[in-house]
Design a protein around this motif. Structure first.
Motif, PDB file in Angstrom:
ATOM      1  N   ALA A   7      -3.535  19.955   1.517  1.00 51.62           N
ATOM      2  CA  ALA A   7      -2.590  19.263   0.625  1.00 51.62           C
ATOM      3  C   ALA A   7      -3.088  17.862   0.324  1.00 51.62           C
ATOM      4  N   PRO A   8      -2.809  17.333  -0.856  1.00 48.89           N
ATOM      5  CA  PRO A   8      -3.247  15.974  -1.205  1.00 48.89           C
ATOM      6  C   PRO A   8      -2.641  14.944  -0.259  1.00 48.89           C
ATOM      7  N   GLU A   9      -3.324  13.817  -0.167  1.00 48.58           N
ATOM      8  CA  GLU A   9      -2.862  12.749   0.703  1.00 48.58           C
ATOM      9  C   GLU A   9      -1.464  12.311   0.290  1.00 48.58           C
ATOM     10  N   SER A  10      -0.620  12.072   1.262  1.00 51.50           N
ATOM     11  CA  SER A  10       0.775  11.741   0.976  1.00 51.50           C
ATOM     12  C   SER A  10       0.861  10.392   0.282  1.00 51.50           C
ATOM     13  N   PRO A  11       1.900  10.217  -0.556  1.00 49.56           N
ATOM     14  CA  PRO A  11       2.072   8.932  -1.235  1.00 49.56           C
ATOM     15  C   PRO A  11       2.174   7.769  -0.259  1.00 49.56           C
ATOM     16  N   ALA A  12       2.764   8.012   0.921  1.00 50.45           N
ATOM     17  CA  ALA A  12       2.938   6.930   1.883  1.00 50.45           C
ATOM     18  C   ALA A  12       1.604   6.365   2.339  1.00 50.45           C
ATOM     19  N   LYS A  16       0.740   0.978  -1.790  1.00 53.62           N
ATOM     20  CA  LYS A  16       0.716  -0.350  -1.196  1.00 53.62           C
ATOM     21  C   LYS A  16       2.063  -0.641  -0.535  1.00 53.62           C
ATOM     22  N   PRO A  17       2.051  -1.210   0.668  1.00 56.51           N
ATOM     23  CA  PRO A  17       3.319  -1.522   1.347  1.00 56.51           C
ATOM     24  C   PRO A  17       4.197  -2.438   0.501  1.00 56.51           C
ATOM     25  N   ALA A  18       5.488  -2.245   0.621  1.00 58.12           N
ATOM     26  CA  ALA A  18       6.429  -3.090  -0.120  1.00 58.12           C
ATOM     27  C   ALA A  18       6.293  -4.534   0.351  1.00 58.12           C
ATOM     28  N   PRO A  19       6.269  -5.499  -0.567  1.00 56.93           N
ATOM     29  CA  PRO A  19       6.063  -6.902  -0.179  1.00 56.93           C
ATOM     30  C   PRO A  19       7.232  -7.467   0.612  1.00 56.93           C
ATOM     31  N   THR A  20       6.925  -8.456   1.449  1.00 57.34           N
ATOM     32  CA  THR A  20       7.972  -9.175   2.174  1.00 57.34           C
ATOM     33  C   THR A  20       8.732 -10.079   1.213  1.00 57.34           C
ATOM     34  N   TYR A  46      15.918  -1.283   0.949  1.00 54.47           N
ATOM     35  CA  TYR A  46      14.595  -1.741   0.534  1.00 54.47           C
ATOM     36  C   TYR A  46      13.611  -1.434   1.651  1.00 54.47           C
ATOM     37  N   ASP A  47      12.461  -0.829   1.295  1.00 56.79           N
ATOM     38  CA  ASP A  47      11.503  -0.364   2.299  1.00 56.79           C
ATOM     39  C   ASP A  47      10.701  -1.479   2.952  1.00 56.79           C
ATOM     40  N   ALA A 129       6.586  -5.035 -10.171  1.00 53.64           N
ATOM     41  CA  ALA A 129       5.356  -4.253 -10.040  1.00 53.64           C
ATOM     42  C   ALA A 129       4.906  -3.704 -11.389  1.00 53.64           C
ATOM     43  N   ARG A 130       5.860  -3.369 -12.251  1.00 51.09           N
ATOM     44  CA  ARG A 130       5.526  -2.844 -13.580  1.00 51.09           C
ATOM     45  C   ARG A 130       5.039  -3.933 -14.523  1.00 51.09           C
TER      46      ARG A 130
END
Length: 325
Positions: A7-12, A16-20, A46-47, A129-130
Motif C-alpha cells: 500500500a502507498p505510504e500513509s498521508p501521516a 508536514k506536521p501542523a505548525p505550532t 487542531y492537530d 497553507a493554500r
C-alpha cells in the motif's frame, strides 16, 4: 505479498506536521471570561501544538483553572504560559509582550472576553497553507450583544490596504487574527503602543498587515465576540479624538480615499458630540458630508449634536444591530 504490504505510504508519513500556534491573550481583571477564552483555545480541534500565552496587564499573573492535557479530540500538545505586561500599560503593550515571548511559527490573538469556536485554527491554518503569499488570515465573527447573536461574515476575497483605507471591515476582528510570526516581526511590525489610549490599535495594525502582503479570511463565523453594554472606550471621547487624529497623521493616504476619510471624520464628529462640543461635531460632520454624503455615521453625529437623542442611545441601537460607530 499481502495487499497491505504494498500500500502507498500513509498521508501521516508524508504530510508536514501542523505548525505550532502561539495564542496571545491580553487580560485585565476578567477572570471568568478569561477562563472561557483559554478553555476554547486549548480545546481547539487542531492537530498541531498550541501555546497559549496569557499576558496580565497591570496586575500579577494568576493561574487559570483549565486543563492543558492533549486529548483525542483536540490533537497536539497544549501549553499554557503566564506573563506580566512589561511594556507600555494597555492592550498594545500586552499584545507585544506576548508576541515577543511566543515560540510558534504562527501567532494568533484572542481578547479575554471572546471565544473561539472549535474549528477556528484548523480552518485558518489550512487557508494559510493554500496561500503562502498571505501573511495574515482572519475569519467571520458572531457578535454577542445582550440577548442577540449577529453573524458577520468577512469578505471572501483578498483584502489589501485600499480595502482597509475605505472601510474598517470590522469582521476582521483582532480575535480572529492568525499571522506568520516572521512576517509580523520583519515586515508588519509590532502593535503601535503610541496610539492615545490604545484606541484603534487593531485597525492600525491591520492597515500595515494589508500593506505587507494582504489579508484573507475564512468565510464563516469562527469567533464569538462579546460586546459589552459599556465598552472600555465608551465615553472616553477626548482620547478617541486624539487617537483618530493620530491615525490620520500616521497614515496620510486616508486623504486619497474619500469614503475612508469621511468615515474617520464622521467618527470624530460623533466623539465631539459625545464630548458636548457641538460646533466641532457639526464642522467634522460637514467635512464628512463633502467627502461622502452616504456615510451614515455623520447623520448619527448630527442627530447627537441636536440633543434630541442621547449619544449612548445611538451607540446601543447600533450595537443591537451588530454595528459600531
Amino acid at each position: 505479498m499481502s495487499e497491505s504490504a504494498v500500500a502507498p505510504e500513509s498521508p501521516a508519513a508524508t504530510t508536514k506536521p501542523a505548525p505550532t500556534v502561539s495564542v496571545v491573550v491580553p487580560t485585565r481583571d476578567r477572570p471568568e471570561l478569561l477562563r472561557r477564552a483559554v478553555t476554547a483555545i486549548l480545546g481547539q480541534r487542531y492537530d498541531g501544538p498550541i501555546e497559549c500565552v496569557v499576558v496580565f496587564d497591570q496586575s500579577d499573573p494568576a493561574e487559570v483553572d483549565v486543563t492543558t492535557a492533549t486529548t483525542a479530540t483536540t490533537g497536539g500538545d497544549r501549553t499554557l504560559r503566564y506573563l506580566r505586561n512589561d511594556r507600555t500599560p494597555g492592550l498594545a503593550g500586552a499584545r507585544n509582550t506576548g508576541i515577543l515571548a511566543a515560540t510558534g511559527e504562527l501567532v494568533a490573538f484572542c481578547d479575554d472576553d471572546d471565544e473561539w469556536l472549535p474549528g477556528k485554527l484548523s480552518a485558518q491554518v489550512e487557508l494559510l497553507a493554500r496561500h503562502p503569499e498571505t501573511p495574515l488570515v482572519s475569519a467571520g465573527i458572531i457578535v454577542s450583544y445582550g440577548d442577540r447573536d449577529i453573524p458577520r461574515l468577512a469578505p471572501d476575497r483578498p483584502l489589501g490596504r485600499a480595502d482597509f483605507l475605505r472601510d474598517r471591515i470590522m469582521e476582521v476582528h483582532p480575535s480572529t487574527v492568525l499571522v506568520r510570526r516572521a512576517v509580523l516581526l520583519d515586515r508588519i511590525g509590532l502593535v503601535d503602543e503610541d496610539i492615545p489610549g490604545g484606541y484603534g490599535e487593531d485597525y492600525e495594525f491591520l492597515l500595515r498587515a494589508a500593506d505587507a502582503g494582504g489579508i484573507r479570511a475564512v468565510h464563516q463565523p469562527l469567533v464569538r465576540v462579546l460586546w459589552h453594554a459599556r465598552s472600555f472606550f465608551f465615553d472616553r471621547w477626548k482620547m478617541i479624538i486624539s487617537a483618530l487624529d493620530y491615525l490620520l497623521e500616521k497614515h496620510p493616504d486616508f486623504r486619497t480615499e474619500p469614503v475612508g476619510i469621511a468615515r474617520i471624520e464622521a467618527q470624530l464628529a460623533f466623539a465631539h458630540a459625545g464630548l458636548g462640543d457641538m460646533p466641532s461635531a457639526r464642522r467634522c460632520a460637514a467635512r464628512a458630508f463633502r467627502h461622502n454624503w452616504r456615510e451614515q455615521r455623520l447623520y448619527a453625529a448630527l442627530l447627537a449634536s441636536t440633543h434630541l437623542v442621547k449619544v449612548d442611545t445611538i451607540v446601543k441601537l447600533a450595537h443591537r444591530a451588530g454595528r459600531g460607530i
